[in-house]
Scaffold this motif. Sequence first.
Motif, PDB file in Angstrom:
ATOM      1  N   ILE A  31       0.839  -1.205   0.000  1.00 18.05           N
ATOM      2  CA  ILE A  31       0.000   0.000   0.000  1.00 18.05           C
ATOM      3  C   ILE A  31       0.869   1.248   0.000  1.00 18.05           C
ATOM      4  CG2 ILE A  31      -1.800   1.280   1.248  1.00 18.05           C
ATOM      5  CD1 ILE A  31      -2.652  -1.266   2.611  1.00 18.05           C
ATOM      6  N   SER A  32       0.539   2.202  -0.843  1.00 14.46           N
ATOM      7  CA  SER A  32       1.143   3.530  -0.743  1.00 14.46           C
ATOM      8  C   SER A  32       0.019   4.507  -0.427  1.00 14.46           C
ATOM      9  CB  SER A  32       1.836   3.917  -2.058  1.00 14.46           C
ATOM     10  OG  SER A  32       2.901   3.032  -2.312  1.00 14.46           O
ATOM     11  N   ASP A  33      -0.182   4.738   0.858  1.00 17.15           N
ATOM     12  CA  ASP A  33      -1.237   5.659   1.292  1.00 17.15           C
ATOM     13  C   ASP A  33      -0.802   6.317   2.597  1.00 17.15           C
ATOM     14  OD1 ASP A  33      -3.673   6.980   1.198  1.00 17.15           O
ATOM     15  OD2 ASP A  33      -4.790   5.356   2.154  1.00 17.15           O
ATOM     16  N   THR A  34       0.531   6.390   2.775  1.00 13.96           N
ATOM     17  CA  THR A  34       1.106   6.991   3.981  1.00 13.96           C
ATOM     18  C   THR A  34       2.192   7.964   3.526  1.00 13.96           C
ATOM     19  OG1 THR A  34       2.619   5.107   4.121  1.00 13.96           O
ATOM     20  CG2 THR A  34       0.639   4.989   5.462  1.00 13.96           C
ATOM     21  N   GLY A  35       3.067   8.339   4.451  1.00 10.02           N
ATOM     22  CA  GLY A  35       4.089   9.311   4.090  1.00 10.02           C
ATOM     23  C   GLY A  35       5.491   8.798   4.305  1.00 10.02           C
ATOM     24  N   MET A  36       6.455   9.655   3.949  1.00  5.95           N
ATOM     25  CA  MET A  36       7.852   9.362   4.248  1.00  5.95           C
ATOM     26  C   MET A  36       8.386  10.517   5.078  1.00  5.95           C
ATOM     27  SD  MET A  36       9.135   9.949   0.370  1.00  5.95           S
ATOM     28  CE  MET A  36      10.836   9.580   0.599  1.00  5.95           C
ATOM     29  N   ILE A  37       9.507  10.290   5.789  1.00  2.94           N
ATOM     30  CA  ILE A  37      10.000  11.314   6.717  1.00  2.94           C
ATOM     31  C   ILE A  37      10.411  12.576   5.958  1.00  2.94           C
ATOM     32  CG2 ILE A  37      11.815  11.877   8.399  1.00  2.94           C
ATOM     33  CD1 ILE A  37      11.625   8.957   9.365  1.00  2.94           C
ATOM     34  N   SER A  38      11.199  12.414   4.895  1.00  3.22           N
ATOM     35  CA  SER A  38      11.548  13.554   4.049  1.00  3.22           C
ATOM     36  C   SER A  38      12.067  13.004   2.737  1.00  3.22           C
ATOM     37  CB  SER A  38      12.616  14.425   4.716  1.00  3.22           C
ATOM     38  OG  SER A  38      13.856  13.745   4.700  1.00  3.22           O
ATOM     39  N   LYS A  39      12.321  13.889   1.785  1.00  2.00           N
ATOM     40  CA  LYS A  39      12.713  13.411   0.462  1.00  2.00           C
ATOM     41  C   LYS A  39      14.026  12.645   0.482  1.00  2.00           C
ATOM     42  CE  LYS A  39      12.013  16.238  -3.057  1.00  2.00           C
ATOM     43  NZ  LYS A  39      11.883  17.551  -3.746  1.00  2.00           N
ATOM     44  N   ASP A  40      14.887  12.933   1.467  1.00  2.00           N
ATOM     45  CA  ASP A  40      16.087  12.104   1.513  1.00  2.00           C
ATOM     46  C   ASP A  40      16.093  11.141   2.696  1.00  2.00           C
ATOM     47  OD1 ASP A  40      17.985  15.124   2.035  1.00  2.00           O
ATOM     48  OD2 ASP A  40      16.710  14.009   3.416  1.00  2.00           O
ATOM     49  N   THR A  41      14.949  10.927   3.286  1.00  2.00           N
ATOM     50  CA  THR A  41      14.842   9.916   4.345  1.00  2.00           C
ATOM     51  C   THR A  41      13.652   9.008   4.057  1.00  2.00           C
ATOM     52  OG1 THR A  41      15.499  11.693   5.842  1.00  2.00           O
ATOM     53  CG2 THR A  41      14.922   9.597   6.860  1.00  2.00           C
ATOM     54  N   PRO A  42      13.881   7.970   3.233  1.00  2.00           N
ATOM     55  CA  PRO A  42      12.766   7.053   2.969  1.00  2.00           C
ATOM     56  C   PRO A  42      12.362   6.352   4.254  1.00  2.00           C
ATOM     57  CG  PRO A  42      14.822   6.114   2.153  1.00  2.00           C
ATOM     58  CD  PRO A  42      15.132   7.521   2.606  1.00  2.00           C
ATOM     59  N   SER A  43      11.087   6.039   4.365  1.00  2.00           N
ATOM     60  CA  SER A  43      10.657   5.360   5.581  1.00  2.00           C
ATOM     61  C   SER A  43       9.552   4.370   5.256  1.00  2.00           C
ATOM     62  CB  SER A  43      10.186   6.380   6.611  1.00  2.00           C
ATOM     63  OG  SER A  43       9.513   7.446   5.991  1.00  2.00           O
ATOM     64  N   ILE A  44       9.449   3.381   6.088  1.00  2.00           N
ATOM     65  CA  ILE A  44       8.389   2.388   5.943  1.00  2.00           C
ATOM     66  C   ILE A  44       7.497   2.516   7.166  1.00  2.00           C
ATOM     67  CG2 ILE A  44       7.861  -0.089   5.808  1.00  2.00           C
ATOM     68  CD1 ILE A  44      10.669  -0.426   4.490  1.00  2.00           C
ATOM     69  N   THR A  45       6.224   2.702   6.944  1.00  2.00           N
ATOM     70  CA  THR A  45       5.302   2.859   8.063  1.00  2.00           C
ATOM     71  C   THR A  45       5.048   1.498   8.693  1.00  2.00           C
ATOM     72  OG1 THR A  45       4.304   4.766   6.992  1.00  2.00           O
ATOM     73  CG2 THR A  45       3.022   3.711   8.733  1.00  2.00           C
ATOM     74  N   THR A  46       5.376   1.376   9.972  1.00  2.00           N
ATOM     75  CA  THR A  46       5.251   0.081  10.637  1.00  2.00           C
ATOM     76  C   THR A  46       4.074   0.053  11.608  1.00  2.00           C
ATOM     77  OG1 THR A  46       6.826   0.876  12.252  1.00  2.00           O
ATOM     78  CG2 THR A  46       7.691  -0.503  10.491  1.00  2.00           C
ATOM     79  N   GLY A  47       3.365   1.150  11.701  1.00  2.00           N
ATOM     80  CA  GLY A  47       2.218   1.147  12.598  1.00  2.00           C
ATOM     81  C   GLY A  47       1.195   2.176  12.164  1.00  2.00           C
ATOM     82  N   LEU A  48      -0.051   1.866  12.390  1.00  2.00           N
ATOM     83  CA  LEU A  48      -1.145   2.803  12.130  1.00  2.00           C
ATOM     84  C   LEU A  48      -2.009   2.811  13.371  1.00  2.00           C
ATOM     85  CD1 LEU A  48      -2.105   1.454   8.606  1.00  2.00           C
ATOM     86  CD2 LEU A  48      -1.192   3.741   9.040  1.00  2.00           C
ATOM     87  N   ARG A  49      -2.649   3.938  13.646  1.00  2.00           N
ATOM     88  CA  ARG A  49      -3.549   3.950  14.795  1.00  2.00           C
ATOM     89  C   ARG A  49      -4.933   3.478  14.389  1.00  2.00           C
ATOM     90  NH1 ARG A  49      -2.058   9.320  18.328  1.00  2.00           N
ATOM     91  NH2 ARG A  49      -2.086  10.391  16.324  1.00  2.00           N
ATOM     92  N   GLY A  50      -5.648   2.967  15.374  1.00  2.00           N
ATOM     93  CA  GLY A  50      -7.035   2.597  15.161  1.00  2.00           C
ATOM     94  C   GLY A  50      -7.902   3.830  15.328  1.00  2.00           C
ATOM     95  N   LEU A  51      -9.188   3.648  15.228  1.00  2.00           N
ATOM     96  CA  LEU A  51     -10.082   4.802  15.259  1.00  2.00           C
ATOM     97  C   LEU A  51     -11.448   4.418  15.798  1.00  2.00           C
ATOM     98  CD1 LEU A  51     -10.341   7.793  14.135  1.00  2.00           C
ATOM     99  CD2 LEU A  51     -11.361   6.776  12.117  1.00  2.00           C
ATOM    100  N   SER A  52     -11.988   5.310  16.619  1.00  2.00           N
ATOM    101  CA  SER A  52     -13.409   5.215  16.967  1.00  2.00           C
ATOM    102  C   SER A  52     -13.985   6.599  16.736  1.00  2.00           C
ATOM    103  CB  SER A  52     -13.581   4.817  18.437  1.00  2.00           C
ATOM    104  OG  SER A  52     -14.897   5.159  18.858  1.00  2.00           O
ATOM    105  N   TYR A  53     -15.026   6.665  15.925  1.00  2.00           N
ATOM    106  CA  TYR A  53     -15.593   7.980  15.556  1.00  2.00           C
ATOM    107  C   TYR A  53     -17.037   8.030  15.995  1.00  2.00           C
ATOM    108  CZ  TYR A  53     -15.611  12.304  12.815  1.00  2.00           C
ATOM    109  OH  TYR A  53     -15.643  13.621  12.424  1.00  2.00           O
ATOM    110  N   VAL A  54     -17.373   9.022  16.801  1.00  2.00           N
ATOM    111  CA  VAL A  54     -18.736   9.120  17.323  1.00  2.00           C
ATOM    112  C   VAL A  54     -19.290  10.534  17.139  1.00  2.00           C
ATOM    113  CG1 VAL A  54     -18.331   7.362  19.116  1.00  2.00           C
ATOM    114  CG2 VAL A  54     -17.976   9.769  19.656  1.00  2.00           C
ATOM    115  N   GLU A  55     -20.590  10.616  17.171  1.00  2.00           N
ATOM    116  CA  GLU A  55     -21.249  11.922  17.123  1.00  2.00           C
ATOM    117  C   GLU A  55     -22.114  12.029  18.373  1.00  2.00           C
ATOM    118  OE1 GLU A  55     -22.658  12.876  13.243  1.00  2.00           O
ATOM    119  OE2 GLU A  55     -24.259  14.148  14.034  1.00  2.00           O
ATOM    120  N   VAL A  56     -22.116  13.186  19.003  1.00  4.01           N
ATOM    121  CA  VAL A  56     -22.929  13.352  20.214  1.00  4.01           C
ATOM    122  C   VAL A  56     -23.943  14.476  20.024  1.00  4.01           C
ATOM    123  CG1 VAL A  56     -21.088  12.509  21.737  1.00  4.01           C
ATOM    124  CG2 VAL A  56     -21.300  14.963  21.318  1.00  4.01           C
ATOM    125  N   GLU A  57     -25.045  14.301  20.700  1.00  5.19           N
ATOM    126  CA  GLU A  57     -26.119  15.293  20.622  1.00  5.19           C
ATOM    127  C   GLU A  57     -26.585  15.574  22.044  1.00  5.19           C
ATOM    128  OE1 GLU A  57     -29.367  14.245  17.888  1.00  5.19           O
ATOM    129  OE2 GLU A  57     -30.763  15.082  19.344  1.00  5.19           O
TER     130      GLU A  57
END
Length: 463
Positions: free
Chosen positions: A182-208
Motif C-alpha cells: 500500500i502507498s497511502d502513507t508518508g515518508m520522513i523527508s525526500k532524503d529519508t525514505p521510511s516504511i510505516t510500521t504502525g497505524l492507529r485505530g479509530l473510533s468515531y462518534v457523534e454526540v447530541e
Amino acid sequence: MSPKDYIDKNKKRFIDELIELLKMPSVSADPSFKKDVLNTADAVKDSLKNAGCDLVEICETPGYPIVYGEKIIDSKLPTVLIYGHYDVQPPDPIDLWDNPPFEPVIKTTEVHPDGAIFARGACDDKGQMYMHVKAMEYMTANNDLPCNVKFMIEGEEEVGSVSLEWFLERNQERLANDVILISDTGMISKDTPSITTGLRGLSYVEVEVTGPNRDLHSGLYGGAVANPINILSKMIADLHDENNHITIPGFYDKVEELSTKEREKMGEAPFDLEDYKSHIDIPEIHGEHGFTTNERGSIRPTLDVNGIWGGYIGEGAKTVIPSKAFAKISMRLVPNQDWREITELFKKHFENIAPSSVSVKVKPHHGGQAYVTPIDSTAYKAADLAFKETFGKPAIPQRSGGSIPIVSLFEKYMKSKTVLMGFGLNSDAIHSPNEHFGIWNYLKGIETIPYFYKHFTKLKMNS
Ligand code: BES
Ligand code: MN
Ligand code: MN
C-alpha cells in the motif's frame, strides 16, 4: 530498460494522466458526487487495463464499487496485492484553496522545487495509487514483471471502508496473496525514505445534547435553563485532565506500553521541533504529559473534537438559548485497544457525566483497529531493499498516527502482511486546502515499486 529510463521517456504522459484523474471529484462522503465517484471507478479500471492487467472488473458492493485487476503469470510465483483508494476527502473549506480543488495545477514550493500537483486527492490517494498503475505499466511493457499481481482499489476509504469487510468475506480466494502493498502513507523527508510500521485505530462518534424542546429567548430563560452548548463544552473539556490524559474510565487499560528501549529507538528518527511548530504556525506544542511530540502523534491514543455546532452562527447577533448542541469526536487508538469496546466506554462515560438538566445521545460512526508490523518480515526486507536501490540508503521504520482500518482486516481475512511504502510528505496538506503531491515523489514512487516486486519475489522464492 530500467524503471528510471522508462520514467524519463514517459514522464509527461505520467503527469498528464494523473492530472486527468484528479479532475474527477470522487468525494465519497457527499452523495451529490455519486456520479463522479462511479466515473472515477471506471477511469481506474481503464487505467489498469492499459497498464497490462489481463482481467479488470468493477465489483459492486453495498456501497461504492471496488476496482479489481490482475495479471497472473504463473501460479507457482508469489502474488503481490496492491491496495489503494480512488475516493477523496471533501474539498471544504473551498475558499481557502488558492486554485479550485478539481482543476489541478503544477506549482513549485520550497520542498518541491521540481513542482507539485495541487488538487484534492493528489497525494491521498490518487497520486500514490496511480504510482502503482504506472509501475505496473513499466513492468509489463518491459517484460519485467517477476510475479503475479492483483489490484484492489476501493472508493470508500475516506468514509471508513464500510463495504470492504463485506467484500473480503466474499472474495477471500480471489484475493489470495503473499503480501499486500500500500502507498497511502508518508515518508520522513525526500532524503529519508521510511516504511510505516504502525497505524492507529479509530473510533468515531457523534454526540447530541438536548436541553429545552425549542430554542428560547436567552433573556427570558437565560440563567434558569441549561444551555446545551455550555453543557456540551464543559463535558468535552472534562474529557481530558490537567495532564492531557483522557478521563474515560478504562480508556488506557489495554494500551500497549512501549519499552524504554523501543522509545529510545523511536527518538532516533530525525525530527526538528522548531520546524514542526513553524510549518503549522503554532506558538507552542501541546499534548499528553510524559510523552514526546512524536510519541503523542503515533504510539498514544487521543480524543479530539472534529466539529462542534449548535445555536445561531449566522451574521450578526441573535439572542437565543439553543435547544440542541452537537459534536463529532474521534479517538485514535493504539494496539490492543478494541475500537468497539472504546466506543462503548465513551458512550457510557458521556452519558454518565451529563447533568440531569439535559439529555444526551451518542451515535457511533465507523471505527477500526490499530496495526503494527514487524521489521523482520520478508515483505519489510523487500521494501527496504527497494528503497536502497532508488534512494541509496535504507528506510527508517516509523509508526504513523493516521489510520487505514482495512489493514487489520486484511490480516484477519487473508493472513498476509501489509507493507506501507509511502511517498507523501507531511507538508503535502492531505485532507486540507491546497493538498499537493510532489512530482519528484510521484516519479520516485513509480521507480521504487518495481524493485519491491523484484526483491520480494527473490526473497520469497529463496525462503
Ligand atoms: N491515507 C490516509 C491515512 C494516513 C495518512 C495514514 C498519512 C498515515 C499517514 C487515509 O486516507 C485516511 O485519511 N484515513 C482516515 C481514516 C478513515 C477511517 C476515514 C484517517 O486517518 O483519518
Ligand atoms: Mn488515504
Ligand atoms: Mn485520507
